[in-house]
Enzyme design. Structure first.
Site, short mmCIF file in Angstrom:
data_model
loop_
_atom_site.label_atom_id
_atom_site.label_comp_id
_atom_site.label_asym_id
_atom_site.label_seq_id
_atom_site.Cartn_x
_atom_site.Cartn_y
_atom_site.Cartn_z
N ASP A 179 0.87 -1.18 0.00
CA ASP A 179 0.00 0.00 0.00
C ASP A 179 0.90 1.23 0.00
O ASP A 179 1.48 1.58 1.02
CB ASP A 179 -0.90 -0.02 1.23
N ALA A 180 1.03 1.86 -1.16
CA ALA A 180 1.96 2.98 -1.32
C ALA A 180 1.19 4.30 -1.26
O ALA A 180 0.48 4.66 -2.21
CB ALA A 180 2.71 2.86 -2.65
N THR B 161 2.74 9.47 2.19
CA THR B 161 3.65 9.64 3.31
C THR B 161 4.42 8.38 3.63
O THR B 161 5.63 8.42 3.88
CB THR B 161 2.86 10.09 4.57
N ASN B 162 3.74 7.23 3.64
CA ASN B 162 4.38 5.96 3.97
C ASN B 162 3.99 4.89 2.96
O ASN B 162 2.96 5.00 2.29
CB ASN B 162 3.96 5.49 5.38
N GLY C 124 -9.38 7.05 -5.67
CA GLY C 124 -8.10 6.45 -5.28
C GLY C 124 -8.22 4.96 -5.03
O GLY C 124 -9.20 4.49 -4.43
N ALA C 125 -7.19 4.22 -5.44
CA ALA C 125 -7.20 2.76 -5.26
C ALA C 125 -7.30 2.39 -3.79
O ALA C 125 -7.96 1.40 -3.44
CB ALA C 125 -5.94 2.15 -5.86
N ASP C 126 -6.66 3.16 -2.92
CA ASP C 126 -6.73 2.84 -1.49
C ASP C 126 -8.15 2.93 -0.97
O ASP C 126 -8.59 2.13 -0.13
CB ASP C 126 -5.80 3.76 -0.70
N THR D 148 -2.31 11.05 4.69
CA THR D 148 -1.89 12.41 4.37
C THR D 148 -3.11 13.31 4.27
O THR D 148 -3.12 14.44 4.76
CB THR D 148 -1.11 12.42 3.04
N THR E 266 0.74 29.05 24.32
CA THR E 266 0.67 28.96 22.85
C THR E 266 0.63 27.51 22.39
O THR E 266 -0.19 27.13 21.54
CB THR E 266 1.87 29.67 22.21
#
Length: 260
Positions: free
Chosen positions: A6-7, A10-11, A108-110, A133, A187
């Site tokens: 699974d590309a 980010t990873n 998307g394929a994912d 992402t 902050t």
């Protein structure tokens, strides 16, 4: 054994399936410049740690939303595992689910393999949330038909954009705030409240709107690394499935080979 890849942006997750079971899973930072040889050296060492060699891998399946990464992953499969990889969403393979959207070719394929795995595991209408992402919300009806969804900036992407655009704001780590108060006293506290509780508010609102539009009871299934961060503290999800994407990819591979 099947090597499912699974590309993402980010990873990249590599999972080794022994039948229906995941024997091992490994993660590497996404870099479209990484060559097939570099992947092979890295994987070789990891396979040895599992007591395996590359001959144990007889099939490779790839799902990616990064076109530049695909070529080197295909070369990896052909050169080092001597197999033609299945690439999710690419000919000659057809999706085994209906994509009831205006531009099905752009989904998307994912997201589609998530839909395959979620429908196989859960009955009824579903909302699948994937923390990557981008954070995506996908809607499936009770027949497993993909009806569309939502794309929102991912949590880390939102934080990176905030820090990059505001010179005096420090870089902070994403974490659960120490208090349920949404009034930050420093902050950094105010940034953490904005990122964490602001994201919770977005998800609560989006889930409520999606359920209202579906008009029937719908389960919410979450996947992706940050799902656990929210699930431990907020009752947003009916289930968390960390391996949803690679399980869907493995199902797609098995269906394709059964039908071959």
């Amino acid at each position: 054994m099947l090597l499912a890849i699974d590309a993402g942006n980010t990873n990249i997750v590599f999972a080794l399936f022994d039948g229906d079971d995941i024997r091992a899973r490994w993660r590497i930072a996404a870099d479209a410049r990484r060559t097939a040889d570099e992947y092979a050296v890295w994987l070789h060492q990891l396979l040895l740690l599992e007591g395996l060699d590359r001959d144990a891998i007889t099939g490779v399946a790839i799902a990616t939303v990064v076109p530049r990464a695909l070529h080197n992953l295909q070369v990896l499969a052909r050169k080092y595992f001597r197999t033609e990889p299945l690439v999710a969403g690419r000919p000659p393979l057809d999706w085994p689910v209906t994509l009831d959207v205006v531009e099905p070719e752009t989904v998307g394929a994912d997201r589609v393999v998530n839909a395959i795995a979620a429908h196989a595991a859960y009955a009824g209408d579903l909302i699948v949330i994937d923390f990557g992402t981008a954070t995506t919300f996908d809607v499936l009806d009770y027949n497993g038909t993909y009806k569309g969804g939502v794309i929102a900036p991912g949590l880390n992407l939102s934080l990176d954009a905030l820090v990059a655009a505001a010179a005096k704001l420090p870089r902070i780590a994403v974490a659960v705030p120490d208090s349920s108060s949404v009034i930050g006293r420093t902050t950094e506290d105010q940034m953490l409240v904005g990122i964490y509780w602001g994201y919770v508010a977005m998800m609560e609102g989006m889930i409520a709107r999606l359920k209202a539009e579906i008009g029937r009871p719908a389960r919410v299934i979450a996947t992706g690394g940050l799902a656990v961060l929210f699930d431990e503290h907020i009752p947003l999800f009916d289930a968390v499935e960390p391996d949803l994407t690679i399980k869907g990819l493995a199902m797609l591979y098995r269906q394709a080979h059964i039908g071959a």
